[in-house]
Design an enzyme around this catalytic site. Structure first.
Site, mmCIF file in Angstrom:
data_model
loop_
_atom_site.group_PDB
_atom_site.id
_atom_site.type_symbol
_atom_site.label_atom_id
_atom_site.label_comp_id
_atom_site.label_asym_id
_atom_site.label_seq_id
_atom_site.Cartn_x
_atom_site.Cartn_y
_atom_site.Cartn_z
ATOM 1 N N PHE A 15 0.832 -1.210 0.000
ATOM 2 C CA PHE A 15 0.000 0.000 0.000
ATOM 3 C C PHE A 15 0.871 1.267 0.000
ATOM 4 C CE2 PHE A 15 -2.121 2.784 3.405
ATOM 5 C CZ PHE A 15 -2.708 3.618 2.481
ATOM 6 N N LEU A 75 10.307 -0.414 3.944
ATOM 7 C CA LEU A 75 8.891 -0.558 4.312
ATOM 8 C C LEU A 75 8.462 -2.020 4.417
ATOM 9 C CD1 LEU A 75 9.077 2.451 3.339
ATOM 10 C CD2 LEU A 75 6.839 2.161 2.299
ATOM 11 N N LYS A 93 11.151 -12.102 12.130
ATOM 12 C CA LYS A 93 12.368 -12.235 11.310
ATOM 13 C C LYS A 93 12.457 -11.095 10.283
ATOM 14 C CE LYS A 93 13.597 -16.388 9.790
ATOM 15 N NZ LYS A 93 13.394 -17.750 9.209
ATOM 16 N N ASN A 101 19.665 -6.655 7.449
ATOM 17 C CA ASN A 101 20.193 -6.745 6.074
ATOM 18 C C ASN A 101 20.192 -5.385 5.387
ATOM 19 O OD1 ASN A 101 20.799 -9.472 6.046
ATOM 20 N ND2 ASN A 101 18.744 -10.083 5.378
ATOM 21 N N TYR A 147 4.977 -7.915 15.940
ATOM 22 C CA TYR A 147 5.049 -6.663 15.167
ATOM 23 C C TYR A 147 5.576 -5.527 16.041
ATOM 24 C CZ TYR A 147 3.288 -2.899 12.082
ATOM 25 O OH TYR A 147 3.161 -1.803 11.269
HETATM 26 P P1 NAD Z 1 1.443 -3.565 3.194
HETATM 27 O O1 NAD Z 1 1.193 -4.879 3.838
HETATM 28 O O2 NAD Z 1 0.510 -3.085 2.141
HETATM 29 O O3 NAD Z 1 2.905 -3.492 2.591
HETATM 30 C C1 NAD Z 1 3.994 -4.213 3.102
HETATM 31 C C2 NAD Z 1 4.792 -4.734 1.921
HETATM 32 O O4 NAD Z 1 5.954 -5.445 2.413
HETATM 33 C C3 NAD Z 1 4.008 -5.746 1.069
HETATM 34 O O5 NAD Z 1 4.149 -5.429 -0.289
HETATM 35 C C4 NAD Z 1 4.648 -7.090 1.408
HETATM 36 O O6 NAD Z 1 4.541 -8.040 0.378
HETATM 37 C C5 NAD Z 1 6.081 -6.669 1.676
HETATM 38 N N1 NAD Z 1 6.817 -7.621 2.519
HETATM 39 C C6 NAD Z 1 6.412 -8.167 3.692
HETATM 40 N N2 NAD Z 1 7.375 -8.985 4.171
HETATM 41 C C7 NAD Z 1 8.408 -8.940 3.280
HETATM 42 C C8 NAD Z 1 9.674 -9.582 3.204
HETATM 43 N N3 NAD Z 1 10.084 -10.424 4.160
HETATM 44 N N4 NAD Z 1 10.465 -9.313 2.139
HETATM 45 C C9 NAD Z 1 10.080 -8.464 1.158
HETATM 46 N N5 NAD Z 1 8.868 -7.845 1.159
HETATM 47 C C10 NAD Z 1 8.054 -8.080 2.223
HETATM 48 O O7 NAD Z 1 1.517 -2.498 4.394
HETATM 49 P P2 NAD Z 1 1.687 -0.918 4.366
HETATM 50 O O8 NAD Z 1 0.533 -0.339 5.071
HETATM 51 O O9 NAD Z 1 2.050 -0.444 3.023
HETATM 52 O O10 NAD Z 1 2.941 -0.758 5.345
HETATM 53 C C11 NAD Z 1 4.229 -0.464 4.858
HETATM 54 C C12 NAD Z 1 5.158 -0.230 6.048
HETATM 55 O O11 NAD Z 1 4.677 0.863 6.814
HETATM 56 C C13 NAD Z 1 5.256 -1.431 6.974
HETATM 57 O O12 NAD Z 1 6.600 -1.560 7.403
HETATM 58 C C14 NAD Z 1 4.374 -1.040 8.125
HETATM 59 O O13 NAD Z 1 4.816 -1.617 9.337
HETATM 60 C C15 NAD Z 1 4.519 0.476 8.163
HETATM 61 N N6 NAD Z 1 3.335 1.106 8.760
HETATM 62 C C16 NAD Z 1 2.180 1.259 8.058
HETATM 63 C C17 NAD Z 1 1.087 1.839 8.665
HETATM 64 C C18 NAD Z 1 -0.213 2.091 7.941
HETATM 65 O O14 NAD Z 1 -1.167 2.552 8.555
HETATM 66 N N7 NAD Z 1 -0.317 1.837 6.655
HETATM 67 C C19 NAD Z 1 1.142 2.231 10.012
HETATM 68 C C20 NAD Z 1 2.325 2.017 10.694
HETATM 69 C C21 NAD Z 1 3.419 1.477 10.063
#
Ligand code: NAD
Ligand code: UDP
Length: 311
Positions: A15, A75, A93, A101, A147
């Site tokens: 997202f 992200l 992990k 990494n 998390y």
């Molecule tokens: P999302 O789930 O849409 O996106 C996360 C992306 O990371 C996905 O495309 C997923 O396939 C990829 N991913 C997960 N594990 C992976 C791995 N081991 N290797 C490679 N890719 C991997 O979530 P988002 O809302 O876009 O969140 C993005 C980041 O922002 C995250 O780190 C999340 O913790 C942080 N965040 C988001 C929010 C929010 O409200 N959207 C709030 C707090 C923190």
């Protein structure tokens, strides 16, 4: 030829990552999206292949990778409770090994790295609103711990790579953000309510709906993310919309925008669900002159439009 920054976005098909990628591509910068598609979506990046300065790598951040880049936007991590709880050990992990990494990569090529951290580092907070100086109230062994503790150790790793190796780190504590490109089955509250409303289903309220959250529209958040990366600030900074809503207020607002006759269905409140959450964004206002501009109703209308066209 004008030098273009090379950006690596881990989690780039998710997202937030897909919005960031588009914004950087529009600025003429090079973007490498890296994702393992755990919660990411090919349709989020399909439109980005038209840019010559876009590349995609299918890769898991828990495995090392060597790339030549200037900025890392880290992200990668499932963000919705149902997805990060699906395989909690993998989530830990991803947060620990994945961040290790990416910090190693940043150190090797002298890249700046921004960590997408979260309001969940505050756990179920005892102070309100939450300032960056608050150290949080986190359960180490609950279902959200993979998390919450994962992101806490990721922040610790960033601080230590900064102290020990001089890596340029940025730590963005993101509060609930919503908008287009969320998965229909993402499981977070706004996408759930919108999908349910558009399908004429009951709106699922967990608990009595009195718990609160503060919702930021994605465009505001991405502007803040870029400002933070460009700044010199190396400690955690909150980003989110400080306007607080109860979940039942949110449900009523979405109902009023789609169909006022929709019913509610009350379900059990999940374990360790934070009761109140609201960011103090004074630091971002003072240092970056950043604050969100899009009110909830307007952001919901834009998000509803996207879901209507894509569902
Ligand atoms: P999302 O789930 O849409 O996106 C996360 C992306 O990371 C996905 O495309 C997923 O396939 C990829 N991913 C997960 N594990 C992976 C791995 N081991 N290797 C490679 N890719 C991997 O979530 P988002 O809302 O876009 O969140 C993005 C980041 O922002 C995250 O780190 C999340 O913790 C942080 N965040 C988001 C929010 C929010 O409200 N959207 C709030 C707090 C923190
Ligand atoms: N929630 C809800 N119904 C849903 C999904 C979520 O009532 O269908 C509640 C959830 O219990 C929490 C709030 O909405 O109190 C926000 O949940 P979300 O999963 O979006 O994010 P969180 O802030 O809890 O990580």
């Amino acid at each position: 030829m004008k030098f273009k920054k090379r950006n690596l976005i881990t989690g780039g098909s998710g997202f937030l990552g897909s919005h960031l990628a588009k914004k950087l591509l529009e600025k003429g910068e090079e973007v490498i999206c890296l994702d393992n598609f755990f919660t990411g979506n090919k349709s989020n990046i399909k439109k980005l292949f038209k840019y010559q300065n876009f590349e995609f790598i299918r890769h898991d951040v828990t495995e090392p990778i060597k790339l030549e880049i200037d900025n890392i936007w880290h992200l990668a991590c499932p963000a919705s409770p149902i997805h990060y709880q699906f395989n909690p050990i993998k989530t830990t992990k991803t947060s620990f090994i994945g961040t290790h990494n990416m910090l190693g990569l940043a150190k090797r090529v002298s890249a700046k790295i921004l960590l997408a951290s979260t309001s969940e580092v505050y756990g179920d907070p005892e102070i309100h609103p939450q300032k960056e100086s608050y150290r949080g109230s986190v359960n180490t062994i609950g279902i959200r711990s993979c998390y919450e503790e994962g992101k806490r150790i990721a922040e610790t790793l960033c601080a230590d790579y900064q102290r020990v190796h001089g890596v340029e780190v940025r730590i963005m504590r993101i509060f609930n953000t919503y908008g287009p490109n969320m998965r229909f089955d993402d499981g977070r509250v706004i996408s759930n309510f919108i999908v349910q409303a558009l399908k004429n289903q009951k709106i699922t309220l967990y608990g009595d709906g009195s718990q609160t959250r503060s919702f930021c529209y994605v465009d505001d958040l991405i502007n803040g993310m870029i400002l933070l990366m460009e700044s010199n600030y190396k400690k955690p900074m909150n980003f989110g919309n400080p306007k607080e809503f109860s979940i039942i207020e949110l449900a009523n607002l979405i109902r009023s925008l789609v169909n006022p006759d929709l019913q509610f269905e009350y379900k059990k409140l999940p374990e360790d669900d934070p009761k109140r959450r609201q960011p103090s964004i004074q630091l971002a206002k003072n240092l970056l002159n950043w604050e969100p501009k899009i009110p909830l109703k307007e952001g919901l209308i834009r998000t509803l439009d996207w879901f209507k066209n894509n569902l």
